[in-house]
Design an enzyme around this catalytic site. Structure first.
Site, PDB file in Angstrom:
ATOM      1  CE  LYS A   1      -1.592   4.170   6.680  1.00 28.45           C
ATOM      2  NZ  LYS A   1      -1.231   3.046   5.820  1.00 28.45           N
ATOM      3  CG  ASN A   2       1.060   5.603   3.730  1.00 25.37           C
ATOM      4  OD1 ASN A   2       0.752   4.681   4.481  1.00 25.37           O
ATOM      5  ND2 ASN A   2       0.288   6.016   2.740  1.00 25.37           N
TER       6      ASN A   2
ATOM      7  CB  CYS B   1      -5.170  -5.712  -0.320  1.00 23.32           C
ATOM      8  SG  CYS B   1      -5.097  -4.077  -0.988  1.00 23.32           S
TER       9      CYS B   1
ATOM     10  NE  ARG C   1      -1.955  -1.875  -2.723  1.00 22.63           N
ATOM     11  CZ  ARG C   1      -2.113  -1.213  -1.579  1.00 22.63           C
ATOM     12  NH1 ARG C   1      -3.036  -1.580  -0.734  1.00 22.63           N
ATOM     13  NH2 ARG C   1      -1.329  -0.204  -1.285  1.00 22.63           N
TER      14      ARG C   1
ATOM     15  CG  ASP D   1      -4.046   6.675   0.224  1.00 19.77           C
ATOM     16  OD1 ASP D   1      -4.460   5.753  -0.513  1.00 19.77           O
ATOM     17  OD2 ASP D   1      -2.998   6.574   0.905  1.00 19.77           O
TER      18      ASP D   1
ATOM     19  NE  ARG E   1      -4.383  -1.004   7.290  1.00 19.50           N
ATOM     20  CZ  ARG E   1      -4.328  -0.886   5.971  1.00 19.50           C
ATOM     21  NH1 ARG E   1      -5.313  -1.324   5.230  1.00 19.50           N
ATOM     22  NH2 ARG E   1      -3.286  -0.347   5.384  1.00 19.50           N
TER      23      ARG E   1
HETATM   24  C1  UD1 Z   1       1.252   3.509  -1.238  1.00 23.90           C
HETATM   25  C2  UD1 Z   1       0.491   3.913  -0.002  1.00 23.90           C
HETATM   26  C3  UD1 Z   1      -0.992   3.897  -0.276  1.00 23.90           C
HETATM   27  C4  UD1 Z   1      -1.310   4.758  -1.497  1.00 23.90           C
HETATM   28  C5  UD1 Z   1      -0.434   4.384  -2.676  1.00 23.90           C
HETATM   29  C6  UD1 Z   1      -0.583   5.331  -3.853  1.00 23.90           C
HETATM   30  C7  UD1 Z   1       1.930   3.133   1.751  1.00 23.90           C
HETATM   31  C8  UD1 Z   1       2.161   2.157   2.834  1.00 23.90           C
HETATM   32  N1  UD1 Z   1       0.821   2.969   1.039  1.00 23.90           N
HETATM   33  O1  UD1 Z   1       0.866   2.185  -1.558  1.00 23.90           O
HETATM   34  O2  UD1 Z   1      -1.662   4.397   0.864  1.00 23.90           O
HETATM   35  O3  UD1 Z   1      -2.665   4.547  -1.852  1.00 23.90           O
HETATM   36  O4  UD1 Z   1       0.947   4.398  -2.297  1.00 23.90           O
HETATM   37  O5  UD1 Z   1      -0.277   6.633  -3.463  1.00 23.90           O
HETATM   38  O6  UD1 Z   1       2.693   4.062   1.554  1.00 23.90           O
HETATM   39  N2  UD1 Z   1       2.415  -1.231  -8.963  1.00 23.90           N
HETATM   40  C9  UD1 Z   1       2.869  -2.159  -9.883  1.00 23.90           C
HETATM   41  N3  UD1 Z   1       3.995  -2.879  -9.588  1.00 23.90           N
HETATM   42  C10 UD1 Z   1       4.684  -2.719  -8.432  1.00 23.90           C
HETATM   43  C11 UD1 Z   1       4.212  -1.769  -7.496  1.00 23.90           C
HETATM   44  C12 UD1 Z   1       3.069  -1.035  -7.787  1.00 23.90           C
HETATM   45  O7  UD1 Z   1       2.266  -2.323 -10.939  1.00 23.90           O
HETATM   46  O8  UD1 Z   1       5.702  -3.390  -8.234  1.00 23.90           O
HETATM   47  C13 UD1 Z   1       1.215  -0.417  -9.271  1.00 23.90           C
HETATM   48  C14 UD1 Z   1       0.066  -0.614  -8.285  1.00 23.90           C
HETATM   49  O9  UD1 Z   1      -0.738  -1.729  -8.630  1.00 23.90           O
HETATM   50  C15 UD1 Z   1      -0.679   0.692  -8.399  1.00 23.90           C
HETATM   51  C16 UD1 Z   1       0.438   1.707  -8.654  1.00 23.90           C
HETATM   52  O10 UD1 Z   1       1.559   0.944  -9.106  1.00 23.90           O
HETATM   53  O11 UD1 Z   1      -1.530   0.685  -9.521  1.00 23.90           O
HETATM   54  C17 UD1 Z   1       0.837   2.510  -7.452  1.00 23.90           C
HETATM   55  O12 UD1 Z   1       1.131   1.635  -6.369  1.00 23.90           O
HETATM   56  P1  UD1 Z   1       2.139   2.036  -5.219  1.00 23.90           P
HETATM   57  O13 UD1 Z   1       2.466   3.492  -5.324  1.00 23.90           O
HETATM   58  O14 UD1 Z   1       3.250   1.065  -5.174  1.00 23.90           O
HETATM   59  O15 UD1 Z   1       1.261   1.832  -3.922  1.00 23.90           O
HETATM   60  P2  UD1 Z   1       1.767   1.313  -2.528  1.00 23.90           P
HETATM   61  O16 UD1 Z   1       3.197   1.707  -2.295  1.00 23.90           O
HETATM   62  O17 UD1 Z   1       1.374  -0.098  -2.355  1.00 23.90           O
END
Ligand code: UD1
Length: 430
Positions: A22-23, A117, A122, A305, A397
């Site tokens: 999915k991701n 969320c 996030r 996850d 989802r």
């Molecule tokens: C993706 C996955 C999700 C998984 C996560 C971590 C998708 C659609 N979702 O989520 O299933 O749980 O990776 O493996 O692929 N952060 C910041 N600033 C930013 C972006 C992120 O501080 O601009 C922080 C977040 O709050 C979190 C960490 O970085 O603590 C990791 O987040 P991130 O890897 O970006 O998660 P997602 O891409 O949202």
């Protein structure tokens, strides 16, 4: 309201096929809009998140033709609008990948700002910092992110945190920027690599995906391709824990065992047998499992996850286990639900202290988020008696045909929406 009803107790035995990731699919769908030529995507999981993103893409003029359940043909040459409506972002956060793809190709994008969320606040500061470094002007007003660029030019971008989302978004935006981009402290998850491979198959020049430095040489345009998405690491991991928690024996097919190493290692540590084959993996559990400690980390560490799935399994294992969540701050919401089933878990900050119990008992519970929802289903499968799980829209989802796949392994689980279906299930299972 739709819910799952489960009669627990049966060991899950048999073979199961894992869907596309999915991701990875979310990034790849967004990236497919970066060429005017047609793109065929195979092994696309038929889950709510990918279907909502497809609707979001159609809403701006992208033509999406379903060739079969898991194959789509995408043509984005008719895009006539660069605004992704807030409704889509509310349903699926990863619609924000349209920021990177639209900005990269059309130099403008408007996408609603995703809020916090169910698993915590996030932020997307790293995405925005990166877009700005590539030459975009990014403004936030009225809950919308407005990104525009006269010209995009490569740059050296250091990500302050390891983030999958920002790595994928910036990689997409940079492939059509002039010159070289270096992304440092990039995420190394298999789906980051899959999106990079997909973009390269469209003519992009990305090197180093899967390491923490990704180097991108801008190209002037991308072309059509046919691409098959990698198997879903998290769906596979969920079935691995389904075998563990029910003392079952499951052959999990269509997987990349290398992507599952951190999960296999923990299962072996707590007493399961894990057998690896080229593209499948067998998990066998014959006895009550042992305790362990686990901390979630970016890949190749143990995935956040998979945290709820290992925690519910440890909650039935012998002794005290400690689970530390280091990626998201609010990912223990399932603990209250689990305690209704007899689980004994205490949460302190980002740590769950789990005292293994011998037995869960069925209860009425609700899925707090996607992965926790799946973990609670596993708890129900191992519990004595009947469990109902509400809010299954969250589980749908990310899991294709979840109850059907579990039933094919011998689980007693149905998706029901009316009282009379619940009664019928109870009569059937006795
Ligand atoms: C993706 C996955 C999700 C998984 C996560 C971590 C998708 C659609 N979702 O989520 O299933 O749980 O990776 O493996 O692929 N952060 C910041 N600033 C930013 C972006 C992120 O501080 O601009 C922080 C977040 O709050 C979190 C960490 O970085 O603590 C990791 O987040 P991130 O890897 O970006 O998660 P997602 O891409 O949202």
């Amino acid at each position: 309201m739709e819910q799952y009803i489960i009669k627990g107790g049966a060991p899950l035995v048999g073979e199961v096929d894992i869907a596309g990731a999915k991701n990875a699919a979310l990034g790849i769908l967004a990236a497919a809009t970066m060429t005017d030529e047609s793109v065929v995507i195979e092994n696309l999981p038929d889950v709510r998140d990918t279907n909502v993103l497809i609707q979001a893409m159609e809403s701006i003029g992208v033509m999406v033709e379903r060739l079969d359940r898991h194959t789509v043909k995408i043509n984005a040459s008719m895009i006539d609008n660069f605004t992704i409506d807030a409704g889509y972002i509310r349903k699926i956060r990863a619609s924000y990948y349209m920021l990177g793809s639209l900005l990269g190709k059309y130099h403008r994008a408007v996408v609603a700002l995703p809020g916090g969320c169910e698993i915590g606040s996030r932020p997307i500061d790293q995405h925005l910092k990166g877009f700005r470094a590539l030459g975009a002007e990014v403004e936030i007003s009225g809950g919308l992110i407005n990104a525009e660029a006269k010209r995009l030019a490569g740059n050296h971008i250091y990500l302050d945190v390891v983030t999958v989302g920002a790595t994928i978004n910036l990689m997409m935006c940079a492939v059509l920027a002039e010159g070289k981009t270096i992304l440092e402290n990039a995420a190394k998850e298999p789906h980051v690599v899959d999106v990079a491979n997909f973009l390269n198959s469209m003519g992009a020049n990305i090197k180093g995906a899967g390491t923490d430095v990704i180097r991108i040489k801008g190209v002037s345009k991308l072309h059509g391709t046919t691409y098959s998405i990698i198997p879903d690491q998290i769906e596979a991991g969920t079935f691995m824990f389904a075998a563990a928690i029910t003392k079952g024996d499951i052959m999990i097919r269509n997987v990349i065992p290398k992507h599952l190493e951190s999960i296999s290692a923990k299962l072996i540590e707590i007493g399961c047998e894990v057998e690896e084959f080229d593209d499948s993996l067998r998990v066998v559990a014959t006895k009550r499992l042992d305790h362990t400690n686990v901390k979630t980390l970016p890949y190749p560490g143990f995935p956040t996850d998979m945290q709820p799935q290992i925690a519910v399994t440890l909650a039935l294992s012998r002794g005290t286990s400690i689970v530390t969540e280091s990626i998201f701050e609010n990912r223990f919401k399932y603990v209250d639900e689990l305690s209704r089933m007899g689980g004994n878990v205490k949460v302190e900050g980002n740590t769950a202290i789990i005292e293994g119990v011998e037995l869960f008992t069925g209860a009425s519970i609700s899925a707090p988020d996607l992965r926790a929802g799946a973990a609670l289903v596993l708890a129900g499968l191992a519990a004595e008696g009947i469990t109902t799980v509400e809010n299954i829209v969250l589980i749908e989802r990310g899991y294709e045909d979840f109850p059907q796949k579990l039933r094919s392994l011998g689980a007693m689980i149905e998706k029901v929406s009316e009282e009379k279906e619940i009664q019928k299930f109870k009569l059937k299972v006795g």
